[in-house]
Design a protein around this motif. Structure first.
Motif, PDB file in Angstrom:
ATOM      1  N   SER A  32     110.528  61.541  41.642  1.00 36.72           N
ATOM      2  CA  SER A  32     109.845  60.506  42.431  1.00 36.72           C
ATOM      3  C   SER A  32     109.793  59.191  41.666  1.00 36.72           C
ATOM      4  O   SER A  32     109.886  58.109  42.251  1.00 36.72           O
ATOM      5  CB  SER A  32     108.429  60.963  42.805  1.00 36.72           C
ATOM      6  N   VAL A  33     109.657  59.279  40.327  1.00 39.66           N
ATOM      7  CA  VAL A  33     109.697  58.070  39.502  1.00 39.66           C
ATOM      8  C   VAL A  33     111.102  57.474  39.520  1.00 39.66           C
ATOM      9  O   VAL A  33     111.285  56.259  39.633  1.00 39.66           O
ATOM     10  CB  VAL A  33     109.266  58.397  38.056  1.00 39.66           C
ATOM     11  N   SER A  34     112.100  58.347  39.435  1.00 41.55           N
ATOM     12  CA  SER A  34     113.495  57.882  39.383  1.00 41.55           C
ATOM     13  C   SER A  34     113.897  57.143  40.651  1.00 41.55           C
ATOM     14  O   SER A  34     114.715  56.219  40.608  1.00 41.55           O
ATOM     15  CB  SER A  34     114.430  59.074  39.178  1.00 41.55           C
ATOM     16  N   SER A  35     113.332  57.550  41.782  1.00 42.05           N
ATOM     17  CA  SER A  35     113.706  56.942  43.056  1.00 42.05           C
ATOM     18  C   SER A  35     112.895  55.695  43.396  1.00 42.05           C
ATOM     19  O   SER A  35     113.160  55.025  44.383  1.00 42.05           O
ATOM     20  CB  SER A  35     113.549  57.971  44.184  1.00 42.05           C
ATOM     21  N   ASN A  36     111.911  55.380  42.574  1.00 42.63           N
ATOM     22  CA  ASN A  36     111.068  54.203  42.801  1.00 42.63           C
ATOM     23  C   ASN A  36     111.600  53.049  41.952  1.00 42.63           C
ATOM     24  O   ASN A  36     111.455  53.058  40.725  1.00 42.63           O
ATOM     25  CB  ASN A  36     109.616  54.528  42.430  1.00 42.63           C
ATOM     26  N   THR A  37     112.204  52.087  42.573  1.00 44.47           N
ATOM     27  CA  THR A  37     112.842  51.003  41.835  1.00 44.47           C
ATOM     28  C   THR A  37     111.866  50.193  40.992  1.00 44.47           C
ATOM     29  O   THR A  37     112.252  49.612  39.976  1.00 44.47           O
ATOM     30  CB  THR A  37     113.570  50.054  42.808  1.00 44.47           C
ATOM     31  N   SER A  38     110.605  50.173  41.395  1.00 46.74           N
ATOM     32  CA  SER A  38     109.618  49.407  40.627  1.00 46.74           C
ATOM     33  C   SER A  38     109.239  50.111  39.324  1.00 46.74           C
ATOM     34  O   SER A  38     108.626  49.508  38.443  1.00 46.74           O
ATOM     35  CB  SER A  38     108.359  49.171  41.467  1.00 46.74           C
TER      36      SER A  38
END
Length: 267
Positions: A32-38
């Motif tokens: 989920s962190v990897s897919s969040n560009t921010s």
């Protein structure tokens, strides 16, 4: 996430079920962190301690530390003995588990990183490809030193760094019985979590021996006592002073200590 995976644990989940649930939860958060560009470009260590009935589960990924110790108050006979250790502590403290920081320089960690196409620098950091240095040809990106951890949540640019935690499952009752001749009625477990901003300056063993006696003397949260708050504050100051001398500047790594004690949870 973890609660859903462990919802059947009270019905007799095996230790392997627990390990799998924790590993899947770590990876789900990682993804989920990897897919969040921010959030790309950042990451975190992750330490988890869970008690379920007689089971104590400790999971770690990164360079923060988790420590489990059995603390037994001294008996009257003990306190009558003239031992130096008794002058400072009111309890006998035995460390039964201390996590190993996930460093890229460890042989098995380095081997995995390199097998996945990553590199470890001479200063012990996982390398990453600086895509900003050559936007037109990814194959010619410059390698630069990154983080000094071989496992973490996030840090997606670090080739070979994984989110899989080390998971250890203990039997609380057995740990207490192994260290108490009176059916574990007086002993308890000391649980200590600390970031490397603390443990790079003060060893986990010293933290355990320092805090064990304080916890033993307080039935509630140690921060509720003047003694407990003073000891924690002193440990923070000790670590901060070490950082000051190491860096000759105002920089210090994250400094966090979490302390609690537990015995058996009765339904």
């Amino acid at each position: 996430r973890l609660e859903l995976r462990l919802q059947h644990s009270s019905c007799g989940a095996s230790d392997e079920d627990i390990r799998t649930a924790l590993q899947e939860s770590y990876w789900e958060i990682h993804q989920s962190v990897s897919s969040n560009t921010s959030l790309v470009g950042g990451g975190s260590t992750a330490s988890v301690v869970i008690q379920m009935g007689t089971k104590l589960i400790v999971a770690t990924a990164g360079d923060s530390s988790a420590l489990v110790a059995v603390v037994c108050p001294f008996t009257q006979n003990d306190t009558n003995n003239d031992h130096d250790d008794h002058n400072k502590n009111s309890a006998n403290i035995t460390i039964v588990h201390e996590s190993q920081p996930d460093r890229p320089t460890l042989p098995e960690e380095r081997a995995r990183i390199e097998n996945m196409g990553g590199k470890v620098s001479s200063c012990g950091r996982v390398m990453y490809k600086d895509k900003n240095n050559n936007k037109n040809n990814n194959n010619n990106c410059s390698w630069k030193p990154g983080i000094a951890m071989s496992r973490s949540i996030g840090d997606c640019d670090m080739i070979g760094v994984i989110a899989t935690p080390h998971v250890h499952v203990f039997d609380v009752q057995q740990l207490l019985l192994d260290h108490d001749d009176d059916d574990a009625t007086d002993c308890f477990l000391l649980l200590l979590l600390a970031t490397d901003g603390i443990t790079d300056c003060i060893s986990p063993t010293k933290l355990a021996t320092t805090l064990g006696g304080v916890v033993c003397n307080n039935t509630n949260d140690i921060t509720d006592s003047v003694q407990g708050a003073a000891v924690l504050q002193d440990l923070m100051h000790q670590a901060a002073n070490v950082w000051k001398h190491k860096t000759s500047a105002s920089y210090r790594d994250d400094m966090t200590i979490v302390v609690c004690k537990t015995k058996l949870l009765h339904s």
